[in-house]
Design an enzyme around this catalytic site. Structure first.
Site, PDB file in Angstrom:
ATOM      1  N   LYS A 176      38.405  37.110  31.128  1.00 37.09           N
ATOM      2  CA  LYS A 176      38.474  38.409  31.264  1.00 37.09           C
ATOM      3  C   LYS A 176      40.243  38.537  31.342  1.00 37.09           C
ATOM      4  CE  LYS A 176      39.021  41.700  33.435  1.00 37.09           C
ATOM      5  NZ  LYS A 176      40.329  42.693  33.345  1.00 37.09           N
ATOM      6  N   GLU A 193      44.427  31.194  41.934  1.00 39.13           N
ATOM      7  CA  GLU A 193      46.020  31.408  41.972  1.00 39.13           C
ATOM      8  C   GLU A 193      46.552  32.505  42.364  1.00 39.13           C
ATOM      9  OE1 GLU A 193      46.937  29.305  38.136  1.00 39.13           O
ATOM     10  OE2 GLU A 193      46.421  27.531  39.228  1.00 39.13           O
ATOM     11  N   CYS A 236      54.944  34.746  39.580  1.00 36.08           N
ATOM     12  CA  CYS A 236      54.587  34.794  40.875  1.00 36.08           C
ATOM     13  C   CYS A 236      55.535  33.632  41.642  1.00 36.08           C
ATOM     14  CB  CYS A 236      53.099  34.129  40.805  1.00 36.08           C
ATOM     15  SG  CYS A 236      52.971  32.525  39.843  1.00 36.08           S
ATOM     16  N   GLU A 277      55.121  41.032  48.866  1.00 28.91           N
ATOM     17  CA  GLU A 277      55.355  40.804  47.409  1.00 28.91           C
ATOM     18  C   GLU A 277      55.580  42.002  46.518  1.00 28.91           C
ATOM     19  OE1 GLU A 277      52.208  39.601  44.623  1.00 28.91           O
ATOM     20  OE2 GLU A 277      53.219  38.132  44.165  1.00 28.91           O
TER      21      GLU A 277
HETATM   22  P1  NAD Z   1      45.513  41.566  39.736  1.00 26.22           P
HETATM   23  O1  NAD Z   1      44.681  40.938  40.849  1.00 26.22           O
HETATM   24  O2  NAD Z   1      45.612  43.082  40.192  1.00 26.22           O
HETATM   25  O3  NAD Z   1      44.582  41.352  38.376  1.00 26.22           O
HETATM   26  C1  NAD Z   1      44.126  40.071  37.997  1.00 26.22           C
HETATM   27  C2  NAD Z   1      42.767  40.179  37.112  1.00 26.22           C
HETATM   28  O4  NAD Z   1      41.664  40.428  37.932  1.00 26.22           O
HETATM   29  C3  NAD Z   1      42.852  41.331  36.067  1.00 26.22           C
HETATM   30  O5  NAD Z   1      42.214  40.944  34.973  1.00 26.22           O
HETATM   31  C4  NAD Z   1      42.014  42.458  36.825  1.00 26.22           C
HETATM   32  O6  NAD Z   1      41.313  43.311  35.944  1.00 26.22           O
HETATM   33  C5  NAD Z   1      41.071  41.476  37.474  1.00 26.22           C
HETATM   34  N1  NAD Z   1      40.348  42.060  38.633  1.00 26.22           N
HETATM   35  C6  NAD Z   1      40.679  43.065  39.432  1.00 26.22           C
HETATM   36  N2  NAD Z   1      39.807  43.483  40.408  1.00 26.22           N
HETATM   37  C7  NAD Z   1      38.721  42.757  40.035  1.00 26.22           C
HETATM   38  C8  NAD Z   1      37.460  42.549  40.856  1.00 26.22           C
HETATM   39  N3  NAD Z   1      37.364  43.214  41.826  1.00 26.22           N
HETATM   40  N4  NAD Z   1      36.648  41.731  40.266  1.00 26.22           N
HETATM   41  C9  NAD Z   1      36.886  40.840  38.889  1.00 26.22           C
HETATM   42  N5  NAD Z   1      38.320  40.967  38.380  1.00 26.22           N
HETATM   43  C10 NAD Z   1      38.975  41.833  38.796  1.00 26.22           C
HETATM   44  O7  NAD Z   1      46.460  40.924  39.539  1.00 26.22           O
HETATM   45  P2  NAD Z   1      47.871  41.297  38.255  1.00 26.22           P
HETATM   46  O8  NAD Z   1      48.414  42.542  38.844  1.00 26.22           O
HETATM   47  O9  NAD Z   1      47.196  41.328  36.977  1.00 26.22           O
HETATM   48  O10 NAD Z   1      48.853  40.226  38.551  1.00 26.22           O
HETATM   49  C11 NAD Z   1      49.808  39.931  39.328  1.00 26.22           C
HETATM   50  C12 NAD Z   1      49.379  39.145  40.514  1.00 26.22           C
HETATM   51  O11 NAD Z   1      49.095  37.914  40.300  1.00 26.22           O
HETATM   52  C13 NAD Z   1      50.762  39.018  41.599  1.00 26.22           C
HETATM   53  O12 NAD Z   1      50.295  39.034  42.913  1.00 26.22           O
HETATM   54  C14 NAD Z   1      51.292  37.496  41.161  1.00 26.22           C
HETATM   55  O13 NAD Z   1      51.927  36.909  42.243  1.00 26.22           O
HETATM   56  C15 NAD Z   1      49.788  36.826  40.857  1.00 26.22           C
HETATM   57  N6  NAD Z   1      50.199  35.688  39.921  1.00 26.22           N
HETATM   58  C16 NAD Z   1      50.010  34.377  40.736  1.00 26.22           C
HETATM   59  C17 NAD Z   1      50.072  33.490  39.901  1.00 26.22           C
HETATM   60  C18 NAD Z   1      49.903  31.982  40.631  1.00 26.22           C
HETATM   61  O14 NAD Z   1      49.783  31.076  39.892  1.00 26.22           O
HETATM   62  N7  NAD Z   1      49.721  31.754  41.709  1.00 26.22           N
HETATM   63  C19 NAD Z   1      50.309  33.436  38.430  1.00 26.22           C
HETATM   64  C20 NAD Z   1      50.742  34.768  38.123  1.00 26.22           C
HETATM   65  C21 NAD Z   1      50.518  36.027  38.848  1.00 26.22           C
HETATM   66  O1  6OD Z   2      53.494  27.085  34.728  1.00 25.42           O
HETATM   67  C1  6OD Z   2      52.105  27.316  34.952  1.00 25.42           C
HETATM   68  O2  6OD Z   2      51.134  26.298  34.526  1.00 25.42           O
HETATM   69  C2  6OD Z   2      51.869  28.448  35.678  1.00 25.42           C
HETATM   70  N1  6OD Z   2      50.586  28.410  36.181  1.00 25.42           N
HETATM   71  C3  6OD Z   2      52.810  29.187  35.844  1.00 25.42           C
HETATM   72  C4  6OD Z   2      52.601  30.389  36.652  1.00 25.42           C
HETATM   73  C5  6OD Z   2      53.584  31.305  36.735  1.00 25.42           C
HETATM   74  C6  6OD Z   2      53.460  32.408  37.504  1.00 25.42           C
HETATM   75  O3  6OD Z   2      53.555  33.795  37.307  1.00 25.42           O
END
Ligand code: NAD
Ligand code: 6OD
Length: 484
Positions: A176, A252, A286, A388
């Site tokens: 998704k 993550e 992130c 954040e």
């Molecule tokens: P988000 O949580 O809003 O959405 C992520 C995904 O989850 C989307 O596909 C969304 O449609 C889906 N989703 C939302 N609600 C849901 C539910 N109730 N059930 C199932 N799926 C659902 O995140 P975003 O805004 O797309 O991304 C930004 C966030 O992601 C930031 O907080 C960032 O720090 C984090 N992030 C973390 C990492 C990591 O590796 N730790 C990497 C990239 C981004």
């Molecule tokens: O480099 C990666 O494998 C990874 N998961 C990066 C994540 C970046 C977050 O925005």
């Protein structure tokens, strides 16, 4: 108008329900996306289930890993199409996506095909009372159908980071993608068919979270495991969904990462690294550092140099080679980031640079632009230091002692990453060991070796992926005990 479809059982599937994809550059509608209903999600999960029992499940290990190499080669062959799709969805500069997003999208298949070939399982010889003994060995099987829920910031990279190891381990997936970035996951469906990945192994369903495709995937009883990247509060909802059926999760999630800059650092390297960690991808990484702590003797010089670097980032379109910063992903996210810019100002921050939006010409005026922003002067309790933001911004604070900076840097509910800048090797290790994070970079940032464990501490995540750690999530390990 371009229509972006679901990819189910090897076929592109349109639906009656549609939503618009807007360009972050102009806010104009660039495509319609076919939203999967519960029926399409059910069909995708069932196709994934059937593929496990069918040709994919029966395929030899060597054939499977060869196919993943072919997949990586085909992504590279269609590099320009992936690049155009990713940059259209995100607005990020070509120079960035061509360097990181697309090459990593391909590499994630190759590396994990090689990891599964090279990781042994355990073996023990066991003494028995009759003196004949027994042997015990580990045997890995796929975990099954994996639900892959993805964010929008590095769409292809972060999706393949999970799909690569999942397929290498013999699983099938229902992906998704974020509603903001539907294109590259869909394009990958064409590549799957081209290289002969059996139908049903890779499925893509489009939509939103609650009461839409995200929820339908994570609550589907035939999904055996869920891997998620996104916000912490979404991860918590997904964890609850996974509890039904006792299914494993890999989460993550968010970060509020600290950079720690000691006075004995390589100053130019620290500036270059912090410019990237604060502003690359318009701050939507992130691992990015929204809190920067600088040892007092170099504080003023550091703030001035970072300001100069931030002000040199030219906003522009992806194709322009001189573009240093693209827009945020959406108007909604622009509103969120700008609200934090106001919160910082209201709290009495010194705005060293930025604090508003770029005045862009013509149709770019309506895009999701914000200025790279640096603040100083706020207390540690300020919201922009605690929460954040996920934008191109950072607060810089001075510090005097190692103990003081460790206490400040660790005083946060997140624990994803840190970047430590010092040429004192003992201190580098000492500080890295004491930081409450999953990833500690020293004199670097976002330098990746895909064999290493990746993930967050505290509210930044549960579990580790990467190398053998991905195998732990994407396989079920059984012990075989054989009496001799
Ligand atoms: P988000 O949580 O809003 O959405 C992520 C995904 O989850 C989307 O596909 C969304 O449609 C889906 N989703 C939302 N609600 C849901 C539910 N109730 N059930 C199932 N799926 C659902 O995140 P975003 O805004 O797309 O991304 C930004 C966030 O992601 C930031 O907080 C960032 O720090 C984090 N992030 C973390 C990492 C990591 O590796 N730790 C990497 C990239 C981004
Ligand atoms: O480099 C990666 O494998 C990874 N998961 C990066 C994540 C970046 C977050 O925005």
């Amino acid at each position: 108008m371009k229509l972006i479809q679901n990819f189910i059982n090897g076929e592109f599937v349109a639906t009656g329900s549609r939503f618009n994809k807007h360009s972050p550059l102009t806010n104009q509608v660039i495509a319609e996306v076919a939203e999967a209903t519960r029926d399409e999600v059910d069909a995708a999960v069932k196709a994934a289930h059937a593929a496990l029992k069918g040709p994919w499940g029966k395929m030899s290990f060597a054939e499977r890993t060869e196919m993943l190499h072919a997949l990586a080669n085909e992504i590279n062959h269609r590099f320009d199409e992936f690049l155009a799709a990713e940059c259209a969805d995100t607005g990020k500069p070509h120079s960035l996506a061509a360097h990181i997003d697309i090459p990593r999208g391909a590499a994630n298949f190759k590396i994990f095909a090689d990891v599964v070939k090279n990781v042994p399982t355990e073996f023990f010889e066991t003494a028995t009372p009759d003196g004949k003994g027994a042997i015990n060995y580990g045997y890995r099987t796929p975990v099954g159908v994996v639900g892959v829920i993805c964010p929008w910031n590095l769409p292809l990279l972060l999706m393949t980071w999970k799909v690569g190891p999942a397929l290498a381990c013999g699983n099938t997936v229902v992906v998704k993608p974020s509603e903001e970035t539907p294109q590259t996951a869909t394009l990958l469906g064409e590549v799957m068919n081209k290289v002969g990945i059996p139908k049903g192994v890779y499925n893509v369903v489009h939509g939103f979270g609650p009461n839409s495709a995200g929820e339908f995937v994570t609550t589907h009883p035939l999904v055996n495991a869920i891997t998620f990247t996104g916000e912490t509060r979404t991860g918590e909802i997904i964890m609850k969904a996974a509890a039904k059926g006792s299914r494993p999760v890999s989460l993550e999630m968010g970060g509020k990462n600290a950079a720690i800059v000691f006075a004995d650092c390589d100053f130019d390297a620290a500036i270059e690294g912090t410019l990237r960690s604060a502003f690359v991808n318009c701050g939507q990484v992130c691992l990015g550092t929204e809190r920067v702590y600088v040892e007092r003797p170099i504080f003023d010089k550091f703030v001035a140099a970072l300001k100069k670097g931030a002000e040199a980032l030219k906003p522009g379109i992806p194709e322009d080679k001189s573009t240093g910063i693209g827009p945020l992903i959406s108007k909604e996210h622009q509103r969120k980031v700008l609200s934090y810019y106001q919160i910082a100002a209201a709290a009495g921050a010194t705005v060293v640079t930025g604090g508003g939006i770029f005045d862009m010409p013509g149709e770019l005026k309506e895009g999701c632009w914000v200025q790279p922003t640096i603040w100083t002067g706020l207390p540690e309790t300020a919201r922009v230091i605690k929460e954040e933001i996920f934008g191109p911004c950072c607060h810089i604070s001075p510090f005097d002692t190692e103990q003081e900076v460790l206490a400040k840097a660790n005083d946060n509910e997140y624990g994803l990453a840190t970047a430590i800048w010092t040429l004192n090797v003992s201190r580098a290790h000492r500080v890295a060991h004491q930081m409450e994070v999953g990833l500690a970079w020293v004199n670097s940032w976002f330098l990746r070796d895909l064999r290493t464990p990746f993930g967050g501490a505290k509210q930044s995540g549960i579990g580790r992926e990467g190398g053998v750690h991905s195998l732990e999530f994407y396989t079920e390990q059984k012990n075989v005990c054989l009496k001799l």
